[in-house]
Design a protein around this motif. Structure first.
Motif, PDB file in Angstrom:
ATOM      1  N   TYR A  36       0.821  -1.214   0.000  1.00 40.03           N
ATOM      2  CA  TYR A  36       0.000   0.000   0.000  1.00 40.03           C
ATOM      3  C   TYR A  36       0.853   1.261   0.000  1.00 40.03           C
ATOM      4  CZ  TYR A  36      -4.655  -2.024   0.390  1.00 40.03           C
ATOM      5  OH  TYR A  36      -5.842  -2.659   0.123  1.00 40.03           O
ATOM      6  N   GLY A  39       2.024   3.676  -3.829  1.00 38.91           N
ATOM      7  CA  GLY A  39       1.480   4.927  -4.359  1.00 38.91           C
ATOM      8  C   GLY A  39       2.290   6.115  -3.855  1.00 38.91           C
ATOM      9  N   THR A  40       2.622   6.081  -2.556  1.00 43.00           N
ATOM     10  CA  THR A  40       3.408   7.183  -1.982  1.00 43.00           C
ATOM     11  C   THR A  40       4.822   7.184  -2.557  1.00 43.00           C
ATOM     12  OG1 THR A  40       2.135   6.861   0.014  1.00 43.00           O
ATOM     13  CG2 THR A  40       4.048   8.278   0.206  1.00 43.00           C
ATOM     14  N   HIS A 102       2.570  -0.622  -8.387  1.00 43.47           N
ATOM     15  CA  HIS A 102       1.417  -0.077  -7.653  1.00 43.47           C
ATOM     16  C   HIS A 102       0.123  -0.567  -8.295  1.00 43.47           C
ATOM     17  CE1 HIS A 102      -1.284   2.732  -5.760  1.00 43.47           C
ATOM     18  NE2 HIS A 102      -1.447   3.459  -6.844  1.00 43.47           N
ATOM     19  N   VAL A 106      -2.689  -2.973  -6.637  1.00 43.78           N
ATOM     20  CA  VAL A 106      -4.095  -2.550  -6.557  1.00 43.78           C
ATOM     21  C   VAL A 106      -4.985  -3.626  -7.192  1.00 43.78           C
ATOM     22  CG1 VAL A 106      -5.741  -0.922  -7.563  1.00 43.78           C
ATOM     23  CG2 VAL A 106      -3.698  -0.057  -6.445  1.00 43.78           C
ATOM     24  N   SER A 111      -8.473  -3.445  -4.966  1.00 47.82           N
ATOM     25  CA  SER A 111      -8.826  -2.141  -4.401  1.00 47.82           C
ATOM     26  C   SER A 111      -9.615  -1.296  -5.398  1.00 47.82           C
ATOM     27  CB  SER A 111      -7.571  -1.359  -4.007  1.00 47.82           C
ATOM     28  OG  SER A 111      -6.683  -2.136  -3.305  1.00 47.82           O
ATOM     29  N   ARG A 116     -14.342   2.396  -5.696  1.00 48.30           N
ATOM     30  CA  ARG A 116     -13.068   3.010  -6.086  1.00 48.30           C
ATOM     31  C   ARG A 116     -12.793   2.925  -7.585  1.00 48.30           C
ATOM     32  NH1 ARG A 116     -12.642   0.765  -1.185  1.00 48.30           N
ATOM     33  NH2 ARG A 116     -12.132   2.247   0.470  1.00 48.30           N
ATOM     34  N   TRP A 120      -9.285   4.058  -9.930  1.00 48.17           N
ATOM     35  CA  TRP A 120      -8.591   3.193 -10.897  1.00 48.17           C
ATOM     36  C   TRP A 120      -8.461   3.892 -12.256  1.00 48.17           C
ATOM     37  CZ3 TRP A 120      -6.225  -1.626 -11.396  1.00 48.17           C
ATOM     38  CH2 TRP A 120      -6.119  -2.145 -12.681  1.00 48.17           C
ATOM     39  N   GLY A 123      -5.995   6.617 -12.121  1.00 45.11           N
ATOM     40  CA  GLY A 123      -4.664   6.016 -11.990  1.00 45.11           C
ATOM     41  C   GLY A 123      -4.181   5.483 -13.328  1.00 45.11           C
ATOM     42  N   PHE A 124      -5.077   4.829 -14.046  1.00 46.14           N
ATOM     43  CA  PHE A 124      -4.700   4.255 -15.347  1.00 46.14           C
ATOM     44  C   PHE A 124      -4.262   5.360 -16.314  1.00 46.14           C
ATOM     45  CE2 PHE A 124      -5.012   1.975 -19.305  1.00 46.14           C
ATOM     46  CZ  PHE A 124      -4.684   0.683 -18.958  1.00 46.14           C
ATOM     47  N   MET A 126      -2.942   8.057 -15.431  1.00 44.14           N
ATOM     48  CA  MET A 126      -1.608   8.500 -14.984  1.00 44.14           C
ATOM     49  C   MET A 126      -0.509   7.552 -15.460  1.00 44.14           C
ATOM     50  SD  MET A 126      -1.793  10.283 -11.320  1.00 44.14           S
ATOM     51  CE  MET A 126      -2.504   9.002 -10.390  1.00 44.14           C
ATOM     52  N   LEU A 201      -3.188  13.679 -10.423  1.00 41.11           N
ATOM     53  CA  LEU A 201      -2.742  13.213  -9.107  1.00 41.11           C
ATOM     54  C   LEU A 201      -3.603  13.849  -8.016  1.00 41.11           C
ATOM     55  CD1 LEU A 201      -0.748  11.584  -7.443  1.00 41.11           C
ATOM     56  CD2 LEU A 201       0.832  13.492  -7.520  1.00 41.11           C
ATOM     57  N   HIS A 204      -6.768  11.946  -7.975  1.00 43.07           N
ATOM     58  CA  HIS A 204      -6.490  10.609  -7.417  1.00 43.07           C
ATOM     59  C   HIS A 204      -6.453  10.687  -5.883  1.00 43.07           C
ATOM     60  CE1 HIS A 204      -5.128   6.561  -8.461  1.00 43.07           C
ATOM     61  NE2 HIS A 204      -4.078   6.642  -7.675  1.00 43.07           N
ATOM     62  N   ILE A 208      -8.985   9.168  -2.965  1.00 40.17           N
ATOM     63  CA  ILE A 208      -8.488   8.239  -1.941  1.00 40.17           C
ATOM     64  C   ILE A 208      -8.867   8.745  -0.546  1.00 40.17           C
ATOM     65  CG2 ILE A 208      -6.389   7.312  -0.883  1.00 40.17           C
ATOM     66  CD1 ILE A 208      -5.215   7.595  -3.836  1.00 40.17           C
ATOM     67  N   SER A 214      -8.858   1.358   1.084  1.00 41.04           N
ATOM     68  CA  SER A 214      -9.578   0.079   1.152  1.00 41.04           C
ATOM     69  C   SER A 214      -8.915  -0.867   2.151  1.00 41.04           C
ATOM     70  CB  SER A 214      -9.591  -0.575  -0.221  1.00 41.04           C
ATOM     71  OG  SER A 214      -8.293  -0.980  -0.554  1.00 41.04           O
TER      72      SER A 214
HETATM   73  C1  HEM Z   1       1.929   8.400 -11.141  1.00 41.50           C
HETATM   74  C2  HEM Z   1       1.160   7.373 -10.828  1.00 41.50           C
HETATM   75  C3  HEM Z   1       0.416   7.138  -9.511  1.00 41.50           C
HETATM   76  C4  HEM Z   1       0.554   7.736  -8.278  1.00 41.50           C
HETATM   77  C5  HEM Z   1       1.534   8.843  -7.904  1.00 41.50           C
HETATM   78  C6  HEM Z   1      -0.417   7.120  -7.394  1.00 41.50           C
HETATM   79  C7  HEM Z   1      -0.589   7.432  -6.034  1.00 41.50           C
HETATM   80  C8  HEM Z   1      -1.419   6.757  -5.166  1.00 41.50           C
HETATM   81  C9  HEM Z   1      -1.442   6.867  -3.717  1.00 41.50           C
HETATM   82  C10 HEM Z   1      -0.528   7.768  -2.898  1.00 41.50           C
HETATM   83  C11 HEM Z   1      -2.389   6.018  -3.231  1.00 41.50           C
HETATM   84  C12 HEM Z   1      -2.783   5.768  -1.761  1.00 41.50           C
HETATM   85  C13 HEM Z   1      -1.917   4.707  -1.132  1.00 41.50           C
HETATM   86  C14 HEM Z   1      -1.818   3.414  -1.882  1.00 41.50           C
HETATM   87  O1  HEM Z   1      -2.788   2.631  -1.949  1.00 41.50           O
HETATM   88  O2  HEM Z   1      -0.736   3.185  -2.453  1.00 41.50           O
HETATM   89  C15 HEM Z   1      -3.017   5.386  -4.374  1.00 41.50           C
HETATM   90  C16 HEM Z   1      -4.091   4.519  -4.301  1.00 41.50           C
HETATM   91  C17 HEM Z   1      -4.751   3.973  -5.398  1.00 41.50           C
HETATM   92  N1  HEM Z   1      -4.288   3.978  -6.687  1.00 41.50           N
HETATM   93 FE1  HEM Z   1      -2.738   5.063  -7.384  1.00 41.50          FE
HETATM   94  N2  HEM Z   1      -1.139   6.193  -8.097  1.00 41.50           N
HETATM   95  C18 HEM Z   1      -0.651   6.149  -9.385  1.00 41.50           C
HETATM   96  C19 HEM Z   1      -1.065   5.308 -10.403  1.00 41.50           C
HETATM   97  C20 HEM Z   1      -2.113   4.409 -10.307  1.00 41.50           C
HETATM   98  C21 HEM Z   1      -2.473   3.454 -11.312  1.00 41.50           C
HETATM   99  C22 HEM Z   1      -1.704   3.229 -12.609  1.00 41.50           C
HETATM  100  C23 HEM Z   1      -3.606   2.803 -10.869  1.00 41.50           C
HETATM  101  C24 HEM Z   1      -4.397   1.725 -11.549  1.00 41.50           C
HETATM  102  C25 HEM Z   1      -4.633   1.664 -12.809  1.00 41.50           C
HETATM  103  C26 HEM Z   1      -3.936   3.346  -9.568  1.00 41.50           C
HETATM  104  C27 HEM Z   1      -5.035   2.990  -8.799  1.00 41.50           C
HETATM  105  C28 HEM Z   1      -5.187   3.275  -7.468  1.00 41.50           C
HETATM  106  C29 HEM Z   1      -6.292   2.820  -6.633  1.00 41.50           C
HETATM  107  C30 HEM Z   1      -7.531   2.013  -7.089  1.00 41.50           C
HETATM  108  C31 HEM Z   1      -6.020   3.264  -5.335  1.00 41.50           C
HETATM  109  C32 HEM Z   1      -6.897   3.069  -4.094  1.00 41.50           C
HETATM  110  C33 HEM Z   1      -6.283   2.044  -3.207  1.00 41.50           C
HETATM  111  C34 HEM Z   1      -7.079   1.808  -1.961  1.00 41.50           C
HETATM  112  O3  HEM Z   1      -7.929   2.598  -1.564  1.00 41.50           O
HETATM  113  O4  HEM Z   1      -6.786   0.801  -1.369  1.00 41.50           O
HETATM  114  N3  HEM Z   1      -2.996   4.301  -9.242  1.00 41.50           N
HETATM  115  N4  HEM Z   1      -2.399   5.830  -5.537  1.00 41.50           N
END
Ligand code: HEM
Length: 363
Positions: A36, A39-40, A102, A106, A111, A116, A120, A123-124, A126, A201, A204, A208, A214
């Motif tokens: 988890y 993301g950070t 990451h 996920v 997640s 959520r 997603w 994030g995709f 990104m 971001l 995103h 969150i 989650s």
């Molecule tokens: C530059 C790219 C990205 C950054 C900086 C980023 C950052 C973060 C951060 C800080 C979190 C919260 C902590 C964690 O669960 O890790 C998070 C959660 C999440 N990210 Fe990303 N993310 C990125 C790319 C993506 C990608 C490519 C996807 C999926 C296609 C995605 C889907 C999600 C989802 C669904 C959560 C929620 C997780 C939860 O609530 O458990 N992210 N992201």
């Protein structure tokens, strides 16, 4: 003095309450795991790219006659220029790895499930922006490697009938990779993409924080389900405090990231920069072995294996679309992927095919 400043701020924005609500009393699931933190780590990695990128911009010249020399100057003449460039170049590769991990984590934790789906999707987007960042940055040093790797990747859309040639020319700004391509890739790399990525971001992180993190499907409490019929913040009164417990884990993972980066810079400095990276671009001299960046090797190799380029690229577009809309396609209630053998098999199979194609493409 410090106390007076703190008091001054406290009176105006209620700092203590903010720290309580957002850090010490903000609780996250007890069974949260190290994945988890990815993301950070991605945020930290992206921030390093921005900071080092700004320093490189001071000396870099985005012109085909000067770009290569300006980068050589950064490496040899500018004090510590080599360090900033290496952190930026190695960091770009590691950023792709971290964002991909990451996403995989996920996916593995499911997640992305309701509520959520938007997180997603953003994030995709990104992930696609991160890859475009790398593609545009790769051309900037204007080396043989930059020039020919960009030629290959921008050539991929020609597989499409009717609009393919137009798409390729649109990316390049001319029929070949040229000064016009350098100009538009530079504008993308330093202006448009950073602005878009920071905006996404922000969305995103808002999602969150608004929805709440989650609960992982593994470990104690993992099987508890929340019925989601109307919006509420998913909170965990019995959870672990965000600060200091969870922040400590995140800082640890950022340290692991930095250690990996400096290990590569110190001991494997040419890992991501083969010999062609040190020869200025020459549009009239095709190197003997040209291949794209490692993260584009799998789709590139797939296009070479499948006899019809059009079929290959169509399959790739379908795969990307399925992955993008995956939260809406996955209708199963079960959150633990280990209890879904078909999905687990598909997940591992897809990973192995990707790795296999990458290795094959490399040799
Ligand atoms: C530059 C790219 C990205 C950054 C900086 C980023 C950052 C973060 C951060 C800080 C979190 C919260 C902590 C964690 O669960 O890790 C998070 C959660 C999440 N990210 Fe990303 N993310 C990125 C790319 C993506 C990608 C490519 C996807 C999926 C296609 C995605 C889907 C999600 C989802 C669904 C959560 C929620 C997780 C939860 O609530 O458990 N992210 N992201």
């Amino acid at each position: 003095m410090l106390k007076a400043i703190k008091n001054w701020i406290e009176v105006r924005i209620g700092l203590d309450e903010l720290v309580r609500d957002q850090l010490t009393e903000y609780r996250i699931p007890r069974n949260i795991n190290l994945f988890y933190s990815l993301g950070t780590v991605a945020i930290a990695a992206f921030s390093i790219q921005v900071l080092t990128g700004i320093v490189l911009l001071v000396y870099y010249v985005p012109h085909p006659d000067h770009a290569f020399k300006s980068v050589q100057g950064i490496m040899m003449d500018v004090p510590y220029g080599w360090l900033f460039r290496q952190v930026h170049a190695v960091g770009s590769n590691l950023l792709v790895i971290v964002v991909a991990l990451h996403m995989l984590s996920v996916f593995f934790m499911k997640s992305y499930a309701k509520p959520r789906e938007m997180t997603w999707l953003v994030g995709f987007a990104m992930l696609l922006l991160t890859l475009t960042f790398c593609l545009s940055g790769y051309l900037l040093p204007w080396s043989q490697l930059s020039y020919w790797a960009t030629t290959i990747v921008t050539n991929m859309p020609t597989a499409f009938p009717y609009i393919g040639d137009y798409l390729t020319e649109f990316q390049r700004g001319s029929s070949q990779v040229s000064g016009a391509t350098l100009g538009r890739f530079f504008a993308l790399h330093v202006m448009l993409l950073p602005a878009l990525l920071v905006m996404l971001l922000g969305i995103h992180l808002f999602l969150i924080r608004r929805i709440g993190i989650s609960r992982p499907p593994f470990g104690p409490g993992g099987q508890e389900r929340v019925e989601w019929t109307q919006f509420h913040h998913e909170s965990y009164p019995d959870g672990m405090p965000f600060y200091p417990h969870y922040i400590a884990k995140e800082v640890f993972m950022i340290m692991v990231y930095l250690s990996a980066m400096f290990f590569i810079i110190a001991f494997l400095p040419t890992l991501f920069s083969p010999a062609d990276a040190n020869i200025p671009a020459d549009p009239f001299k095709t190197p003997a072995h040209i291949k794209p960046e490692w993260y584009f090797l799998a789709p590139y190799q797939m296009l070479r294996v499948i006899p019809s380029k059009f079929l290959g690229i169509t399959l790739q577009m379908i795969a990307i679309t399925v992955l993008f809309f995956w939260p809406f396609l996955d209708r199963k209630e079960e959150r633990n992927i280990l209890k879904r053998p078909v999905l687990l098999g598909g997940f591992i199979g897809a990973l192995l095919v990707w790795i296999g194609l990458t290795i094959w493409g490399n040799f």
